[in-house]
Write a protein that holds these residues in place. Sequence first.
Motif, PDB file in Angstrom:
ATOM      1  N   ALA A 195      20.260  33.479 -59.501  1.00  0.00           N
ATOM      2  CA  ALA A 195      18.891  33.693 -59.974  1.00  0.00           C
ATOM      3  C   ALA A 195      17.954  32.748 -59.227  1.00  0.00           C
ATOM      4  CB  ALA A 195      18.810  33.462 -61.477  1.00  0.00           C
ATOM      5  N   VAL A 196      17.043  33.305 -58.436  1.00  0.00           N
ATOM      6  CA  VAL A 196      16.101  32.515 -57.652  1.00  0.00           C
ATOM      7  C   VAL A 196      14.751  32.541 -58.354  1.00  0.00           C
ATOM      8  CG1 VAL A 196      14.990  32.202 -55.414  1.00  0.00           C
ATOM      9  CG2 VAL A 196      17.332  33.107 -55.533  1.00  0.00           C
ATOM     10  N   GLU A 197      14.323  31.392 -58.851  1.00  0.00           N
ATOM     11  CA  GLU A 197      13.107  31.312 -59.656  1.00  0.00           C
ATOM     12  C   GLU A 197      12.150  30.270 -59.083  1.00  0.00           C
ATOM     13  OE1 GLU A 197      10.171  31.865 -61.622  1.00  0.00           O
ATOM     14  OE2 GLU A 197      11.826  33.119 -62.372  1.00  0.00           O
ATOM     15  N   LYS A 198      10.912  30.678 -58.869  1.00  0.00           N
ATOM     16  CA  LYS A 198       9.899  29.795 -58.290  1.00  0.00           C
ATOM     17  C   LYS A 198       9.194  28.948 -59.338  1.00  0.00           C
ATOM     18  CE  LYS A 198       6.207  30.092 -54.819  1.00  0.00           C
ATOM     19  NZ  LYS A 198       5.395  31.041 -54.009  1.00  0.00           N
ATOM     20  N   ASP A 199       9.187  29.417 -60.589  1.00  0.00           N
ATOM     21  CA  ASP A 199       8.446  28.747 -61.662  1.00  0.00           C
ATOM     22  C   ASP A 199       9.355  27.743 -62.374  1.00  0.00           C
ATOM     23  OD1 ASP A 199       6.915  27.983 -63.794  1.00  0.00           O
ATOM     24  OD2 ASP A 199       6.518  30.016 -64.543  1.00  0.00           O
ATOM     25  N   PRO A 200       9.126  26.436 -62.201  1.00  0.00           N
ATOM     26  CA  PRO A 200      10.019  25.442 -62.809  1.00  0.00           C
ATOM     27  C   PRO A 200      10.030  25.482 -64.336  1.00  0.00           C
ATOM     28  CG  PRO A 200       8.054  24.382 -61.899  1.00  0.00           C
ATOM     29  CD  PRO A 200       8.036  25.797 -61.431  1.00  0.00           C
ATOM     30  N   ARG A 201       8.997  26.053 -64.953  1.00  0.00           N
ATOM     31  CA  ARG A 201       8.960  26.140 -66.416  1.00  0.00           C
ATOM     32  C   ARG A 201      10.105  26.991 -66.963  1.00  0.00           C
ATOM     33  NH1 ARG A 201       4.143  29.032 -68.321  1.00  0.00           N
ATOM     34  NH2 ARG A 201       4.799  30.424 -66.645  1.00  0.00           N
ATOM     35  N   CYS A 202      10.590  27.930 -66.147  1.00  0.00           N
ATOM     36  CA  CYS A 202      11.626  28.866 -66.605  1.00  0.00           C
ATOM     37  C   CYS A 202      13.038  28.288 -66.499  1.00  0.00           C
ATOM     38  CB  CYS A 202      11.556  30.158 -65.793  1.00  0.00           C
ATOM     39  SG  CYS A 202      10.019  31.090 -66.014  1.00  0.00           S
ATOM     40  N   LEU A 203      13.201  27.200 -65.772  1.00  0.00           N
ATOM     41  CA  LEU A 203      14.541  26.689 -65.493  1.00  0.00           C
ATOM     42  C   LEU A 203      15.319  26.290 -66.747  1.00  0.00           C
ATOM     43  CD1 LEU A 203      13.872  24.635 -62.230  1.00  0.00           C
ATOM     44  CD2 LEU A 203      14.541  27.030 -62.478  1.00  0.00           C
ATOM     45  N   PRO A 204      14.709  25.600 -67.737  1.00  0.00           N
ATOM     46  CA  PRO A 204      15.488  25.257 -68.934  1.00  0.00           C
ATOM     47  C   PRO A 204      16.035  26.486 -69.667  1.00  0.00           C
ATOM     48  CG  PRO A 204      13.497  23.917 -68.823  1.00  0.00           C
ATOM     49  CD  PRO A 204      13.370  24.957 -67.764  1.00  0.00           C
ATOM     50  N   ALA A 205      15.238  27.546 -69.762  1.00  0.00           N
ATOM     51  CA  ALA A 205      15.708  28.763 -70.421  1.00  0.00           C
ATOM     52  C   ALA A 205      16.869  29.381 -69.652  1.00  0.00           C
ATOM     53  CB  ALA A 205      14.566  29.766 -70.553  1.00  0.00           C
ATOM     54  N   LEU A 206      16.790  29.359 -68.330  1.00  0.00           N
ATOM     55  CA  LEU A 206      17.866  29.920 -67.509  1.00  0.00           C
ATOM     56  C   LEU A 206      19.129  29.073 -67.602  1.00  0.00           C
ATOM     57  CD1 LEU A 206      15.735  30.920 -64.384  1.00  0.00           C
ATOM     58  CD2 LEU A 206      16.765  32.481 -66.047  1.00  0.00           C
ATOM     59  N   GLU A 207      18.959  27.763 -67.726  1.00  0.00           N
ATOM     60  CA  GLU A 207      20.136  26.895 -67.860  1.00  0.00           C
ATOM     61  C   GLU A 207      20.853  27.135 -69.185  1.00  0.00           C
ATOM     62  OE1 GLU A 207      21.551  25.344 -65.612  1.00  0.00           O
ATOM     63  OE2 GLU A 207      20.002  25.310 -64.059  1.00  0.00           O
ATOM     64  N   GLU A 208      20.102  27.520 -70.210  1.00  0.00           N
ATOM     65  CA  GLU A 208      20.741  27.873 -71.475  1.00  0.00           C
ATOM     66  C   GLU A 208      21.624  29.117 -71.311  1.00  0.00           C
ATOM     67  OE1 GLU A 208      17.605  28.337 -74.316  1.00  0.00           O
ATOM     68  OE2 GLU A 208      17.096  26.191 -74.317  1.00  0.00           O
TER      69      GLU A 208
END
Length: 280
Positions: A74-87
């Motif tokens: 998953a390649v995501e540019k928005d750092p705000r989304c990273l915690p949700a993706l790590e879950e």
Amino acid sequence: MAIDDLPPLREVIARHGLSARKALGQNFLLDLNLTAKIARAAGDLGNRDVLEVGPGPGGLTRGLLAEGARKVLAVEKDPRCLPALEEIAAAYPGRLEVVEGDALRIDPAAHLDRPYAVAANLPYNVGTELLVRWLTPASWPPDWSSLTLMFQREVAERIVAAPGSKTYGRLAVLSQWRTDARIVMSLPPGAFTPPPKVSSAVVHLTALPAPRFPADPKVLERVVAAAFNQRRKMLRAALKGLHPDIETMLAEAGLEPTERAEQVPLEKFCALARAFAARR
């Protein structure tokens, strides 16, 4: 119906403060049944790696993993989304790799086994550019086997358009030269948060073992771009800047100089590209 044991996406978005940002082309798809349906449109994902671009809070990511993808990058540019993706990564151990960055600058082959599938609700502002890059690699077959991509409905129709239609253009030629392309799903604006001003559609493109007709990729791109940049003009006028003997090459390709680009089928564009390449 729940597809996994993780919380609903609305709860995830509220908890992490993930309001969609227009500057990043974000429109979140929150119905997990819909994201699972898109994942199924990508085909059998068992024993396959998948590239996802712009996962946001992870709705499609969860669909891909629930449908059995061996690994998702998953390649995501928005750092705000990273915690949700790590879950999500914690809930699917060893099957989700999250990379923060720009998909235009990351080499998926360094992270995934080839050929991998691509599945994405593409950000509107980079969707077409990413598609053209995937369709025009240096060699063919490409690193990917299929693309299952969400676009604005207008863009989706341009990809599958037939000669003679108003939507037939560069995207149709590049897509249909090397892939089987079809629209597999349509979604109204209300399916997204916030609702965009246009409808959306999912296109599934399957890579062909070889292009449908022989042509040099760079020459074909150049000819097609020139023809459709002035699509209202006759071919002899639209292409005259490419070569002084354009009418002879048009004749060699079986084309009338008075035809317009939207009338030219893929096979004739490839023949014209071969005529150009022979004179280089």
